[in-house]
Design an enzyme around this catalytic site. Structure first.
Site, short mmCIF file in Angstrom:
data_model
loop_
_atom_site.label_atom_id
_atom_site.label_comp_id
_atom_site.label_asym_id
_atom_site.label_seq_id
_atom_site.Cartn_x
_atom_site.Cartn_y
_atom_site.Cartn_z
CD GLU A 1 -1.37 -2.32 2.10
OE1 GLU A 1 -2.20 -3.03 2.71
OE2 GLU A 1 -0.14 -2.53 2.15
CB CYS B 1 -1.05 0.07 5.33
SG CYS B 1 0.58 -0.64 4.98
#
EC number: 3.5.4.-
Length: 236
Positions: free
Chosen positions: A63, A96
């Site tokens: 990510e 993330c």
């Protein structure tokens, strides 16, 4: 006679496709692999053109890699809208999730939809809160179903000639169980799905532990969809 074909050699996305065995090992919901794979689509403004690519973990989570790549390669006016769809083999961890929220706050014209094959360490309260924060900030998060698996197979996988329709059809029960647990996360309920790794391989088995708060809060059709709940249960 018609010849059997895989993805067209003239397909501009072919160089960004993953192999069929990679898709199988990364996206099988029964597998507990450490690595994460991301398949993504980007659509700009009113354009009908969809740009597709893929990524995997490096020293950073996938990510974060996407965000760094996106922000370094693209400069666009805030008035231009951009819709992004992710197909992740694991849901984002809490760090993330925080990075995604910061990215979206800096790019208000971007909308993000996330489909995940599995929930990453879903018993960890920080990860649960991270997913809730994403949903509360406007991100759509859903568990991958058969339609998403087929879409990814056709558009992201370098499948063998003649195998367009032979995409991996994983047990629907696992998808429903993860969807049930995702509802628990979004509704701030305790975990109901416990997953353990089988000895000496990546495959997992599950235990479902429902409490009164689950029966009282989760819509009955979601519980019944697992096939593990008897319809005669008094819900409320």
């Amino acid at each position: 006679m018609t010849s059997e074909k895989g993805p067209s050699t003239g397909d501009p996305t072919l160089r960004r496709r993953i192999e069929s065995w990679e898709f199988d090992v990364f996206y099988d919901p029964r597998e507990l692999r450490k690595e994460t794979c991301l398949l993504y689509e980007i659509k700009w403004g009113m354009s009908r053109k969809i740009w597709r690519s893929s990524g995997k973990n490096t020293t950073n989570h996938v990510e974060v890699n996407f965000i760094k790549k996106f922000t370094s390669e693209r400069r666009f006016h805030s008035s231009i809208s951009c819709s992004i769809t992710w197909f992740l083999s694991w849901s984002p961890c809490w760090e993330c999730s925080q990075a995604i929220r910061e990215f979206l706050s800096q790019h208000p014209g971007v909308t993000l939809v996330i489909y995940v094959a599995r929930l990453f360490w879903h018993m960890d309260q920080r990860n649960r809160q991270g997913l809730r924060d994403l949903v509360n900030s406007g991100v759509t998060i859903q568990i991958m179903r058969a339609s998403e698996y087929y879409h990814c197979w056709r558009n992201f996988v370098n499948y063998p000639p003649g195998d367009e329709a032979h995409w991996p059809q994983y047990p629907p029960l696992w998808m429903m169980l993860y969807a049930l647990e995702l509802h628990c996360i979004i509704l701030s309920l305790p975990p109901c799905l416990k997953i353990s790794r089988r000895w000496q391989n990546h495959l997992a088995f599950f235990r479902l532990h429902l409490q009164n708060c689950h029966y009282q809060t989760i819509p009955p059709h979601i519980l019944l969809a697992t096939g593990l709940i008897h319809p005669s249960v008094t819900w409320r």
